[in-house]
Scaffold this active site. Structure first.
Site, PDB file in Angstrom:
ATOM      1  N   THR A 104      44.007 -29.106  25.910  1.00  0.00           N
ATOM      2  CA  THR A 104      44.487 -30.469  25.631  1.00  0.00           C
ATOM      3  C   THR A 104      43.438 -31.333  24.931  1.00  0.00           C
ATOM      4  O   THR A 104      43.779 -32.401  24.416  1.00  0.00           O
ATOM      5  CB  THR A 104      44.820 -31.191  26.957  1.00  0.00           C
ATOM      6  OG1 THR A 104      43.624 -31.210  27.763  1.00  0.00           O
ATOM      7  CG2 THR A 104      45.936 -30.487  27.708  1.00  0.00           C
ATOM      8  N   CYS A 132      39.526 -27.704  23.588  1.00  0.00           N
ATOM      9  CA  CYS A 132      40.100 -27.023  24.760  1.00  0.00           C
ATOM     10  C   CYS A 132      41.616 -27.133  24.625  1.00  0.00           C
ATOM     11  O   CYS A 132      42.110 -27.547  23.573  1.00  0.00           O
ATOM     12  CB  CYS A 132      39.560 -27.579  26.077  1.00  0.00           C
ATOM     13  SG  CYS A 132      40.027 -29.267  26.493  1.00  0.00           S
ATOM     14  N   HIS A 164      30.180 -53.884  15.724  1.00  0.00           N
ATOM     15  CA  HIS A 164      30.359 -52.560  16.317  1.00  0.00           C
ATOM     16  C   HIS A 164      29.078 -52.100  17.021  1.00  0.00           C
ATOM     17  O   HIS A 164      29.135 -51.480  18.087  1.00  0.00           O
ATOM     18  CB  HIS A 164      30.806 -51.556  15.257  1.00  0.00           C
ATOM     19  CG  HIS A 164      32.184 -51.862  14.739  1.00  0.00           C
ATOM     20  ND1 HIS A 164      33.253 -52.083  15.576  1.00  0.00           N
ATOM     21  CD2 HIS A 164      32.651 -52.007  13.473  1.00  0.00           C
ATOM     22  CE1 HIS A 164      34.323 -52.349  14.862  1.00  0.00           C
ATOM     23  NE2 HIS A 164      33.983 -52.320  13.583  1.00  0.00           N
ATOM     24  N   HIS A 215      33.858 -47.185  13.653  1.00  0.00           N
ATOM     25  CA  HIS A 215      33.751 -48.280  14.627  1.00  0.00           C
ATOM     26  C   HIS A 215      32.972 -47.900  15.888  1.00  0.00           C
ATOM     27  O   HIS A 215      32.242 -48.725  16.419  1.00  0.00           O
ATOM     28  CB  HIS A 215      35.150 -48.737  15.063  1.00  0.00           C
ATOM     29  CG  HIS A 215      35.900 -49.455  13.985  1.00  0.00           C
ATOM     30  ND1 HIS A 215      37.002 -50.232  14.254  1.00  0.00           N
ATOM     31  CD2 HIS A 215      35.721 -49.504  12.638  1.00  0.00           C
ATOM     32  CE1 HIS A 215      37.468 -50.735  13.122  1.00  0.00           C
ATOM     33  NE2 HIS A 215      36.717 -50.301  12.120  1.00  0.00           N
ATOM     34  N   ASP A 257      36.751 -23.822  25.210  1.00  0.00           N
ATOM     35  CA  ASP A 257      37.039 -22.947  26.344  1.00  0.00           C
ATOM     36  C   ASP A 257      38.071 -21.918  25.872  1.00  0.00           C
ATOM     37  O   ASP A 257      38.431 -21.870  24.679  1.00  0.00           O
ATOM     38  CB  ASP A 257      37.457 -23.743  27.599  1.00  0.00           C
ATOM     39  CG  ASP A 257      38.876 -24.309  27.498  1.00  0.00           C
ATOM     40  OD1 ASP A 257      39.542 -24.151  26.451  1.00  0.00           O
ATOM     41  OD2 ASP A 257      39.320 -24.922  28.489  1.00  0.00           O
TER      42      ASP A 257
HETATM   43  C1  RB5 Z   1      42.704 -24.434  30.378  1.00  0.00           C
HETATM   44  O1  RB5 Z   1      43.805 -23.814  30.931  1.00  0.00           O
HETATM   45  C2  RB5 Z   1      42.928 -25.905  30.203  1.00  0.00           C
HETATM   46  O2  RB5 Z   1      43.002 -26.526  31.446  1.00  0.00           O
HETATM   47  C3  RB5 Z   1      41.831 -26.495  29.395  1.00  0.00           C
HETATM   48  O3  RB5 Z   1      41.766 -25.842  28.161  1.00  0.00           O
HETATM   49  C4  RB5 Z   1      41.941 -27.954  29.046  1.00  0.00           C
HETATM   50  O4  RB5 Z   1      43.195 -28.278  28.564  1.00  0.00           O
HETATM   51  C5  RB5 Z   1      41.486 -28.886  30.075  1.00  0.00           C
HETATM   52  O5  RB5 Z   1      41.479 -30.105  29.891  1.00  0.00           O
END
Ligand code: RB5
Length: 144
Positions: free
Chosen positions: A66, A64, A133, A97, A7
């Protein structure tokens, strides 16, 4: 072929990843996004999981901010085992695994040099094929 998607929170890292994969001769397909404009990560998660499930791509990489949104979206898809990794040990062992077929990384959490090493580790590792596994992975499919 590797499916990659991100994203807006991880576009810079995805561009660095593409350069890195190009240098290593790893073939990939980029499913977007391609601008810094705010967008919805499930759209790109699903493009990548579709490519993995159809067999078009062997493995997927989702980035993304996080890594969490991408991993939640991907893990809701039956047959997808997405691993959110911030270290190389996890990236290695989740292939061995869990036979993880999608790697997720948080671009705002993990530095780019480490992120690229995590990718290399994930792509270089293989499922152990161990019966225990396989049994556990089969149990995951039953629960889905
Ligand atoms: C975008 O602002 C952020 O929310 C997205 O990149 C991500 O971290 C969502 O989990």
């Amino acid at each position: 072929m590797i499916a990659i998607g991100c994203d807006h929170g991880a576009l810079d890292l995805k561009n660095q990843l593409k350069e890195h994969l190009d240098k290593k001769g790893v073939v990939y397909k980029d499913f977007g996004c391609n601008t810094n404009e705010s967008c919805d990560y499930p759209i790109y998660a699903h493009k990548v999981t579709d490519a993995v499930l159809s067999g078009e791509c062997e493995l997927g990489i989702l980035l993304c901010g996080t890594g969490i949104g991408m991993s939640i979206a991907a893990n809701k898809v039956k047959g997808i085992r997405a691993a959110l990794c911030g270290d190389c040990f996890s990236a290695q062992v989740t292939r061995e695994h869990n036979d993880s077929n999608v790697l997720c990384i948080g671009a705002r959490v993990v530095g780019s040099e480490l992120a690229l090493r995590i990718v290399d580790t994930f792509l270089g590792a293989e499922f152990s094929q161990s019966e225990r596994h396989k049994r556990r992975i089969a149990m995951l499919e039953e629960e889905e």
